[in-house]
Design an enzyme around this catalytic site. Structure first.
Site, short mmCIF file in Angstrom:
data_model
loop_
_atom_site.label_atom_id
_atom_site.label_comp_id
_atom_site.label_asym_id
_atom_site.label_seq_id
_atom_site.Cartn_x
_atom_site.Cartn_y
_atom_site.Cartn_z
N HIS A 1 6.72 -30.53 11.36
CA HIS A 1 6.20 -29.20 11.02
C HIS A 1 5.04 -29.31 10.03
CE1 HIS A 1 9.51 -27.57 13.25
NE2 HIS A 1 10.38 -28.22 12.49
N CYS B 1 3.39 -2.86 4.06
CA CYS B 1 2.47 -1.79 4.46
C CYS B 1 3.16 -1.04 5.59
CB CYS B 1 1.10 -2.35 4.84
SG CYS B 1 1.04 -3.45 6.26
N GLY B 2 2.41 -0.31 6.39
CA GLY B 2 3.05 0.44 7.47
C GLY B 2 3.68 -0.48 8.50
N THR B 3 2.93 -1.50 8.89
CA THR B 3 3.40 -2.42 9.93
C THR B 3 3.71 -3.82 9.42
OG1 THR B 3 1.13 -3.13 10.34
CG2 THR B 3 1.96 -1.27 11.67
N GLY B 4 3.17 -4.18 8.28
CA GLY B 4 3.22 -5.57 7.79
C GLY B 4 2.07 -6.41 8.32
N GLY C 1 -1.40 -5.62 8.78
CA GLY C 1 -2.65 -5.63 8.01
C GLY C 1 -2.51 -6.49 6.76
N ASP D 1 0.87 -1.18 0.00
CA ASP D 1 0.00 0.00 0.00
C ASP D 1 0.91 1.23 0.00
OD1 ASP D 1 0.92 0.28 2.59
OD2 ASP D 1 -1.07 0.27 3.54
N HIS E 1 9.73 -23.73 9.47
CA HIS E 1 8.77 -24.41 10.35
C HIS E 1 7.31 -24.26 9.90
CE1 HIS E 1 11.53 -24.70 14.16
NE2 HIS E 1 12.19 -24.91 13.03
C1 RB5 Z 1 -1.84 2.72 6.66
O1 RB5 Z 1 -1.90 3.90 7.40
C2 RB5 Z 1 -1.59 1.53 7.59
O2 RB5 Z 1 -2.69 1.35 8.43
C3 RB5 Z 1 -1.32 0.29 6.80
O3 RB5 Z 1 -0.23 0.50 5.95
C4 RB5 Z 1 -0.93 -0.94 7.61
O4 RB5 Z 1 0.10 -0.65 8.49
C5 RB5 Z 1 -2.02 -1.68 8.22
O5 RB5 Z 1 -1.80 -2.71 8.87
#
Ligand code: RB5
Length: 147
Positions: A133, A65-68, A70, A8, A98
């Site tokens: 596994h 994404c921002g965190t991986g 989502g 994203d 695993h």
């Molecule tokens: C976008 O702001 C952020 O929510 C998305 O990239 C992601 O981190 C969601 O898990």
């Protein structure tokens, strides 16, 4: 090996850094988007990569994404997908060895470009160990076939 890759807006720059690495490594890949840092919704790209892998059009997937997180949640809704959000090289390797993970998810707000490349290398170079596994994977993948 062919790799499906997507992001994203919040993972776009990290995706570009990893794409540069894949090109340097002469690895075959398909980028499903997005194509800029304009705000967009991550599920469509998670699902696009997951479907490429689930269909067998690509062997493995990379999502940003921002965190991986989502991306991993959305990709794991596609049948046959085991997506893992990782921010350390031990986990990126172990999730293939695993869990037989077929998609690695990373967060641009979590890891830098250098670490992302190391995570990708750890993931791509690891091999599933099978045996006990596989038995454990079978136990939870069986849920996908329940109505
Ligand atoms: C976008 O702001 C952020 O929510 C998305 O990239 C992601 O981190 C969601 O898990």
């Amino acid at each position: 090996m062919k790799i499906a890759i997507g992001s994203d807006h919040a993972g776009y720059r990290l995706k570009l850094a990893v794409i540069r690495h894949l090109i340097d490594r002469r690895l075959d890949f398909v980028d499903v988007g997005c194509n800029s840092t304009d705000s967009c919704d991550y599920p469509q790209y998670a699902i696009a990569v997951a479907e490429q892998v689930a269909r067998g059009d690509c062997d493995l997937g990379l999502l940003f994404c921002g965190t991986g997180i989502g991306m991993s949640m959305a990709a794991n809704k596609v049948k046959g997908i085991r997506a893992a959000a990782c921010s350390d090289t031990f986990s990126a390797r172990a999730t293939r060895e695993h869990n037989n993970a077929n998609i690695l998810c990373m967060g641009e707000r979590v890891v830098g470009e250098g670490l992302a490349v190391m995570l990708v290398e750890a993931f791509l170079n690891a091999e599933f160990q099978g045996g006990k596994h596989q038995r454990r994977i079978d136990q939870f993948m069986a849920l996908e076939n329940q109505e």
